[in-house]
Design an enzyme around this catalytic site. Structure first.
Site, PDB file in Angstrom:
ATOM      1  N   ASP A   1       0.876  -1.166   0.000  1.00  0.00           N
ATOM      2  CA  ASP A   1       0.000   0.000   0.000  1.00  0.00           C
ATOM      3  C   ASP A   1       0.914   1.218   0.000  1.00  0.00           C
ATOM      4  O   ASP A   1       1.847   1.302   0.793  1.00  0.00           O
ATOM      5  CB  ASP A   1      -0.892  -0.009   1.240  1.00  0.00           C
TER       6      ASP A   1
ATOM      7  N   ASP B   1      -1.745  -0.130   6.362  1.00  0.00           N
ATOM      8  CA  ASP B   1      -1.895   0.544   7.654  1.00  0.00           C
ATOM      9  C   ASP B   1      -3.290   1.106   7.888  1.00  0.00           C
ATOM     10  O   ASP B   1      -3.552   1.689   8.923  1.00  0.00           O
ATOM     11  CB  ASP B   1      -0.867   1.681   7.793  1.00  0.00           C
TER      12      ASP B   1
ATOM     13  N   ASP C   1      -7.150  -1.600   4.076  1.00  0.00           N
ATOM     14  CA  ASP C   1      -6.218  -2.708   3.828  1.00  0.00           C
ATOM     15  C   ASP C   1      -6.577  -3.976   4.597  1.00  0.00           C
ATOM     16  O   ASP C   1      -5.989  -5.029   4.365  1.00  0.00           O
ATOM     17  CB  ASP C   1      -4.785  -2.297   4.228  1.00  0.00           C
TER      18      ASP C   1
END
Length: 786
Positions: free
Chosen positions: A301, A534, A538
């Site tokens: 990410d 985070d 996600d």
């Protein structure tokens, strides 16, 4: 900004609230008791594995030879380690809390009151303002808000909300004030749906864990009938004493059960978790180290991994010589309440100074895409999007802005108007003063870390909720292979997404559900997938990955669902974490082959004893001693050795190929010893001493193959453990129930010791030949019948 007239807002009445509570339309969620403490304890204690070992221990106690029950401590240790890990994981999951708010302003019976969020009911009218977190899914009915949904979607820009727009629970209000009506409560909330899946226990099937489970299943099918027949053979047909028959049968059963491999795996993984904890990496599930060592695709990410999640002012480009850009910007920042990423970057670049006399402040709105302040005798200064503030006649400036954007910058314009600003009126007489070029702050260690993954043959894919062009530019800055190969996932169907996963490296505008689907598609293609993240967006993908890695600065949900948490948000720690995973699995594979030897020769010798011979040659304590000196102690110390080679081959196949030649040699030699000894009327104790010496010698040969003595460390460990073993045999002759051997038996033993090396090599060549024929047969094309 227009204030809300609270006199016109009444909210629900007490009777309406009571009616909704009775219907269950209240903002409460059911607690999940699926993984309670009693269930964890029961699932680890009441297993077939523990049942068999408990029965075997009780049988040993019947004979009074308690020293033969030492094997039960291996089982006990394994249970303690697993209980500790599962209870620790449960306690971590129980602490998960996505929502930080405890109370919210609610209109009830015409009065604004503050209530706990658990007491909200469907259709309640709540007041939200700057700094609040949205407690439930709601709809704006009066007023306007700026909402940051990055926690849910990954997009950092604030979103303008007006009457009729929906709000998702878990998002934050960055500016404005609005009355909103609750449209979902409890488990129906968007964030609760993610929370429910995040809280469910993650039961991944890892390669080593799966291999151990398969061993147990196969042994479970053969252990009881084999051992029952062995006892009957020894007691009823060979007329061995009851105690002897029991002990020898228990020895066979203990040998077949690979409790040493379970303990070795648990201890090694636990030690690795402690080592990683010292490196500020929290391991929340031990078996994930297995998956980590085999990862070949790493999904990243952007925010929090490649970037730090904040923006930086890279350049300031003046467009006129008459304006003092720093002073103007400092005065703007002193008056504006904006706290979005752009404003924070400007505040980090400039100090706030108040030297101008402020008359009017207009905060930033994602709807108008600018903010401004009117100063006395100065006019109005604007900060915002060039495409909005500049007229279409400024084609050169707009072209410059487009060029900067293509280079990966976020372009912000500082502009001036001599007139006071009036809402809802067109902008006139705007003069461009300068461009601010901002970019995502890239982690200083990101490029070197990605270079490591590339050198190890690990493919990195960036999956982000941001614009794919922006993500691509950032990926280029860190030299990520395939950075120009990007796609906007929001335009794809499920079928197109599945096809795109294998072709593209950069994915933008990805929803949380799509992230999860992409990870699952990669796994379907045969990849071992690791996912970093985070945010709440996600969580689903982290849950689906073979190994999930979260940043400590992320939301609780991401941290709690992840297998690994980088406690200091150090992206650069990933290479050392992956090296540790490889070291552990490579060492477990080597030591696992030594453990599997006992399982194999115990089964083969049991079958051989049933077909010919008198009694099983070993007692439990004798096998315990061999395991301690030739497997347990040396492999414990050797498992600390560095070995960062890439994992190749199937775990079960590898250890079987290494263990089988030694196991077959031990079986053949031991069966010869007990059958030849039977014809020469040798005592059981004499046959036992010959059998354990021959077994120890074959273990030594396998040790030299699996752990070549290439350094003093290995040589010292093997010498000390083998010396201790033979001293223990001499001193503890009575303890181990050993007797003296005859010259004829000694000659047979010496001959077998001399030929043991050749026997292992012969079996090894035979196995390789069989494997080549098997692979060749499988590779032959199938001929269709006409």
């Amino acid at each position: 900004m227009r204030r809300i007239d609270i006199k016109t807002i009444k909210g629900l009445t007490a009777s309406e609230v009571k009616h909704r509570v009775q219907r269950g339309a209240v903002n409460k969620t059911k607690k999940d008791h699926a993984n309670s403490y009693p269930k964890i304890i029961c699932s680890n204690i009441f297993t077939f594995f523990n049942l068999i070992n408990t029965v075997l221990f009780l049988l040993v106690c019947l004979t009074g030879a308690y020293q033969n029950g030492l094997f039960v401590f291996v089982v006990f240790s394994n249970v303690i380690i697993n209980l500790f890990q599962e209870i620790r994981s449960k306690r971590t999951l129980d602490k998960m809390a996505l929502l930080k708010v405890a109370k919210v302003d609610v209109y009830r019976d015409g009065t604004l009151t503050q209530l706990p969020i658990e007491t909200l009911v469907l259709d309640d009218q709540i007041l939200l303002k700057n700094g609040d977190q949205v407690p439930t899914d709601a709809q704006v009915i009066s007023g306007t808000l700026e909402v940051n949904e990055s926690l849910l979607t990954g997009e950092v820009d604030s979103i303008y909300k007006q009457a009729g727009d929906a709000l998702f629970s878990g998002s934050f209000v960055t500016s404005g004030e609005a009355v909103c009506q609750v449209i979902h409560v409890g488990a129906d909330n968007y964030i609760e749906k993610i929370n429910k899946e995040a809280k469910a226990s993650k039961r991944q099937t890892y390669l080593i864990q799966g291999s151990l489970n398969r061993i147990i299943r196969w042994i479970s099918l053969i252990l009881v009938p084999l051992c029952s027949l062995l006892f009957a053979k020894q007691y009823f047909f060979s007329h061995a004493p009851f105690d002897t028959a029991i002990l020898r049968t228990v020895a066979a059963a203990v040998g077949m059960f690979p409790e040493g491999l379970f303990l070795l795996t648990s201890v090694t993984l636990t030690i690795s978790a402690v080592y990683l904890a010292r490196r500020k990496v929290l391991v929340q599930e031990l078996n994930c180290i297995d998956a980590l060592a085999r990862v070949d695709v790493l999904c990243l990410d952007k925010t929090g991994t490649i970037t730090e999640g904040k923006m930086t002012v890279e350049k300031v480009i003046p467009l006129t010589d008459s304006a003092d850009i720093p002073l103007i910007t400092q005065n703007l920042l002193a008056q504006l309440p904006d706290q979005n990423p752009t404003a924070l970057a400007l505040r980090a670049h400039y100090d706030s100074v108040s030297t101008f006399s402020m008359q009017q402040v207009t905060p930033f709105s994602s709807d108008r895409k600018y903010s401004c302040v009117t100063f006395a005798e100065q006019g109005t200064y604007f900060i915002g999007a060039p495409s909005i503030l500049l007229s279409q006649t400024d084609k050169q400036l707009l072209q410059n802005e487009k060029q900067f954007a293509e280079e990966g910058y976020r372009v912000i314009l500082l502009a001036h108007s001599p007139h006071a600003y009036e809402i809802d009126q067109s902008l006139t007489d705007i003069e461009a003063l300068g461009f601010f070029l901002l970019s995502d702050t890239i982690r200083s260690d990101a490029e070197a870390t990605l270079d490591y993954f590339r050198s190890q043959g690990i493919q990195c894919k960036v999956i982000s909720g941001d614009d794919p062009v922006t993500v691509s530019k950032i990926a280029k800055k860190v030299n990520l292979p395939g950075a120009a190969n990007y796609i906007d996932v929001s335009t794809l169907t499920a079928v197109e997404l599945k096809e795109a996963v294998g072709r593209y490296q950069i994915f933008g505008r990805v929803t949380p559900q799509q992230k999860k689907e992409m990870v699952l598609y990669l796994k379907e293609l045969g990849h071992t997938v690791a996912m970093t993240g985070d945010g709440v967006n996600d969580v689903l993908a982290l849950k689906a990955a073979d190994c999930s890695i979260a940043m400590a600065s992320g939301v609780d949900a991401a941290r709690q669902v992840a297998n690994l948490v980088l406690l200091e948000n150090q992206f650069a720690a990933l290479p050392s974490v992956m090296d540790e995973g490889r070291r552990v699995i490579n060492n477990i594979t080597r030591s696992g082959s030594l453990v599997l030897v006992q399982v194999l020769f115990s089964i083969i010798i049991t079958i051989g004893t049933l077909l010919s011979g008198t009694t099983y040659p070993f007692e439990p304590i004798q096998l315990t001693m061999i395991n301690a000196c030739f497997v347990g102690i040396p492999t414990f110390f050797l498992n600390f050795e560095p070995d960062f080679k890439r994992i190749k081959g199937d775990f079960m196949t590898t250890i079987f190929q290494q263990a089988f030649p030694a196991a077959m040699t031990i079986s053949i030699g031991t069966l010869l010893i007990i059958n030849v000894g039977y014809w020469f009327n040798s005592s059981t104790q004499a046959l036992s001493i010959m059998s354990i010496i021959f077994t120890a010698w074959n273990y030594r040969l396998l040790q030299r193959k699996v752990y070549p003595p290439i350094n003093k460390y290995r040589t010292t460990i093997f010498f000390c453990t083998q010396f201790f073993y033979f001293v223990a045999l001499i001193i503890g002759q009575n303890l181990f129930n050993l007797g003296n051997t005859t010259y004829m038996n000694l000659i047979l033993l010496i001959a077998l010791l001399n030929y043991a090396t050749y026997m292992q090599r012969f079996v090894e060549r035979w196995m390789k030949q069989l494997m080549r024929q098997y692979k060749k047969k499988r590779a032959l094309p199938k001929i269709s019948k006409v």
